[in-house]
Design a protein around this motif. Structure first.
Motif, short mmCIF file in Angstrom:
data_model
loop_
_atom_site.label_atom_id
_atom_site.label_comp_id
_atom_site.label_asym_id
_atom_site.label_seq_id
_atom_site.Cartn_x
_atom_site.Cartn_y
_atom_site.Cartn_z
N LEU A 42 43.11 25.08 -5.29
CA LEU A 42 44.22 25.86 -5.89
C LEU A 42 44.86 27.01 -4.96
O LEU A 42 45.80 27.06 -5.07
CB LEU A 42 43.68 26.68 -7.30
CG LEU A 42 43.32 25.86 -8.49
CD1 LEU A 42 42.56 26.69 -9.38
CD2 LEU A 42 44.47 24.94 -9.07
N SER A 43 44.05 27.40 -4.08
CA SER A 43 44.59 28.62 -3.02
C SER A 43 43.89 28.35 -1.56
O SER A 43 43.15 29.02 -1.17
CB SER A 43 44.19 29.88 -3.69
OG SER A 43 44.73 30.83 -2.78
N PRO A 44 44.29 27.17 -0.79
CA PRO A 44 43.77 26.97 0.39
C PRO A 44 44.09 28.00 1.28
O PRO A 44 45.13 28.62 1.03
CB PRO A 44 44.53 25.69 0.85
CG PRO A 44 45.66 25.59 -0.11
CD PRO A 44 45.25 26.19 -1.54
N GLY A 45 43.00 28.32 2.00
CA GLY A 45 43.19 29.56 3.00
C GLY A 45 42.37 30.57 2.61
O GLY A 45 42.38 31.85 3.49
N SER A 46 42.26 30.90 1.38
CA SER A 46 41.24 31.80 0.84
C SER A 46 39.91 31.72 1.17
O SER A 46 39.48 30.68 1.50
CB SER A 46 41.46 31.75 -0.74
OG SER A 46 42.83 32.07 -1.47
N ALA A 47 39.29 32.87 1.21
CA ALA A 47 37.76 33.00 1.76
C ALA A 47 36.63 32.82 0.53
O ALA A 47 37.25 33.48 -0.30
CB ALA A 47 37.73 34.36 2.72
N ARG B 7 44.16 34.84 -1.12
CA ARG B 7 45.23 35.07 -0.19
C ARG B 7 46.51 34.89 -1.18
O ARG B 7 46.53 34.19 -2.04
CB ARG B 7 45.30 34.33 0.80
CG ARG B 7 45.80 32.65 0.75
CD ARG B 7 45.81 31.83 2.10
NE ARG B 7 46.42 30.48 1.55
CZ ARG B 7 47.76 30.44 1.64
NH1 ARG B 7 48.73 31.27 1.98
NH2 ARG B 7 48.15 29.02 1.46
N PRO B 8 47.62 35.72 -0.82
CA PRO B 8 48.67 35.56 -1.64
C PRO B 8 49.49 34.46 -1.26
O PRO B 8 49.57 34.07 0.08
CB PRO B 8 49.59 36.97 -1.21
CG PRO B 8 48.95 37.25 0.36
CD PRO B 8 47.59 36.95 0.12
N THR C 25 44.43 33.89 -12.79
CA THR C 25 44.50 32.45 -13.13
C THR C 25 43.52 31.80 -12.48
O THR C 25 42.60 30.91 -13.10
CB THR C 25 45.66 31.81 -12.94
OG1 THR C 25 46.83 32.47 -13.70
CG2 THR C 25 45.96 30.43 -13.20
N LEU C 26 43.07 31.99 -11.28
CA LEU C 26 42.11 31.49 -10.45
C LEU C 26 40.90 31.91 -10.61
O LEU C 26 39.93 30.86 -10.91
CB LEU C 26 42.16 31.59 -8.85
CG LEU C 26 41.03 31.34 -7.98
CD1 LEU C 26 41.05 29.66 -7.92
CD2 LEU C 26 41.23 31.84 -6.61
#
Length: 550
Positions: free
Chosen positions: A356-361, A374-375, A390-391
């Motif tokens: 759902l949010s690639p690049g987040s840690a 990450r935004p 939501t995530l």
């Protein structure tokens, strides 16, 4: 690894042989051949044998002839071939009826048949097939072992196994979600190909089919699809499931030879991935600690180091802390199981975040799990908050479904500067701790929703305690001693904007009972509920009570 009775009857050496009964058992497997030389043959036979006889040992024993086929069938023999003309003239009708009853092939050999000439070609065919299978097993073993040694991964294992078996292969996680597949080796026709492509991605249908506990599975879609499902286990824990797919008919024993080797190699590969994951997790945790402690002093260095883990923090992030309700008690009672559950939580959250949010840690922080969300480009602060919530809820729903566990999440404000990560961690920690105490029914708590709690959190702790004791101390003590429900009544009054009738209805008490309780609250506290200032003092004291965790 033998041949079927049907295949044996096609050999030139069995020309003239006639199947007189048990036609439905022609697909029984022959692994060896034996000759009946004694009447008590049951002591000398093994399953999957073809038994040859002239019936001489029991030619004069009618009861023995009648019991022979039931006994052989019970022992798991493949078939019985009789050369009857010399000693019993004809095969008794009762034996033919029994052969049909038990689906046990009964073969009449011509008088010219030689047992040696029958035995040799059958055993030769069996040995040839075994040699071919062993050779293929060796090829498979070398290929699969090479993949693990040289870092090919599960996708390469699926491709190699599918190529050697000539059958589609898919590998699934413990929840039956596909993690690797190779579906190309065999063309089943447009309908079946399409059905297979959909089926390998249908985790619910695969899980339902596997509930029966059978290894051979049948799926009634298109022209009919069959599969063999093998669990990949290590120390009684299921790491994955391996599916070997085939159309129209069950997969033969010859086609599944070597699958056990593949299961072992898949277990090795997943174990290796987990070991690498653990090492990487420790490095990631260390990086976060260095950033929090100020050991990394350059923003540019922080961004570059984060990029090595696949994290994008240059444009800021929201800090999310995940905590499992029962993990602490599990560590006290079952530390090994708690560790497995903790890793499973991280795996599930990591999968959701990557999707759902690639690049987040995603990183472990103590016994909690932290996500630096990450935004998305071009989104305002309100939208960033909605995306984070939501995530978080998606992760909570997946964890509840797969682990039957309740997860609490604290979310910070948007942190624009990566060097201020400590501020975001502190906010998410406060949101989690206060949310747990003040909002019992909640699961995802945002720092901005703490309201007046944010002011209380920055207040002098000693002065705040004195304020609480002065305003609410006596009422809490009275309530604990007398079980009067006055604190609950007070909270319900504020929740209903001081509407007495609504409050009485919500508490399921009589209106006059509520008025009596209000009088007792005012007598004990010395405050007037009609006074705005007194009401504010009581509300603040109640907030402090929630912060104390009472």
């Amino acid at each position: 690894m033998g041949i079927t009775v049907r295949e044996a009857l096609r050999l030139p050496q069995l020309e003239g042989a006639v199947l007189v009964g048990g036609e439905q058992g022609l697909d029984r497997i022959i692994n060896s051949v034996n000759i009946m030389e004694v009447p008590d043959i049951g002591n000398y036979i093994k399953p999957a044998e073809l038994l040859l006889t002239t019936a001489y040992p029991i030619k004069d024993d009618i009861r023995a002839l009648e019991n022979l086929i039931p006994e052989l069938n019970k022992c798991g023999l493949a078939a019985l071939a009789i050369k009857p003309e010399r000693y019993i003239r004809e095969i008794p009708e009762i034996m033919i009826k029994q052969a049909n009853k038990y689906k046990f092939p009964l073969i009449k050999l011509p008088n010219s048949a030689s047992f040696n000439e029958i035995i040799n070609p059958i055993l030769t065919e069996i040995l040839n097939r075994q040699a071919a299978i062993l050779q293929r097993n060796e090829q498979l073993s070398k290929a699969l072992t090479g993949i693990v040694l040289y870092g090919g991964g599960l996708a390469e294992i699926a491709r190699t196994l599918a190529g050697l078996l000539g059958l589609p292969v898919s590998i699934h996680d413990p929840a039956f979600r596909k993690i690797a597949s190779w579906l190309a080796p065999r063309d089943f026709g447009a309908d079946n190909n399409r059905a297979l492509a959909e089926l390998v991605n249908d985790s619910k249908q695969l899980a339902e089919a596997c509930k029966c506990g059978r290894e051979q599975l049948v799926f009634n879609c298109a022209g009919g699809l069959y599969a063999i499902c093998r669990p990949v286990t290590v120390a009684e824990e299921i790491y994955a499931y391996l599916f070997i797919w085939g159309p129209q008919k069950p997969i033969s024993e010859r086609e599944i030879t070597g699958i056990e080797q593949a299961v072992t190699v898949i277990a090795l590969e997943i174990s290796k991935q987990r070991a690498v994951f653990d090492v990487e997790s420790r490095f990631k945790s260390s990086f976060i600690e260095y950033l929090v402690d100020g050991k990394i002093t350059s923003k540019e260095d922080a961004i570059i180091l984060a990029e090595r883990f696949g994290w994008e923090i240059a444009n800021g992030f929201t800090v999310m802390l995940f905590e499992c309700d029962d993990l602490q008690s599990l560590y006290d009672q079952e530390p090994v199981f708690a560790r497995k559950k903790r890793l499973k939580i991280m795996e599930i959250v990591n999968t959701a975040v990557v999707s759902l949010s690639p690049g987040s840690a995603v990183v472990e922080r103590g016994r909690r799990l932290m996500v630096l969300h990450r935004p998305l480009p071009g989104k305002d602060i309100k939208q960033l908050r909605r995306n984070s919530e939501t995530l978080a809820r998606s992760c909570c729903e997946e964890l509840a479904k797969r682990l039957d566990t309740r997860i609490l999440v604290g979310i910070s404000r948007f942190i624009a500067d990566p060097m201020k990560i400590a501020e975001g961690i502190n906010q998410s920690h406060q949101a989690l701790e206060i949310g747990r105490r003040a909002y019992e029914r909640g699961q995802v708590f945002h720092f901005d929703d703490l309201g007046v709690y944010r002011i209380l959190l920055t207040s002098d702790a000693a002065e705040m305690q004195r304020f609480y004791d002065d305003i609410l101390g006596q009422l809490v003590s009275y309530d604990e001693e007398n079980k009067a429900g006055l604190i609950t009544t007070l909270e319900m009054l504020f929740a209903n904007d001081m509407n007495l009738q609504k409050t009485a209805d919500a508490l399921f008490i009589h209106y006059n009972t509520l008025r009596y309780r209000i009088n007792r609250i005012q007598q004990i506290t010395g405050l007037d509920l009609k006074s705005p200032d007194d009401r504010l003092s009581l509300q603040l004291a109640l907030k402090i009570l929630h912060m104390k965790g009472n």
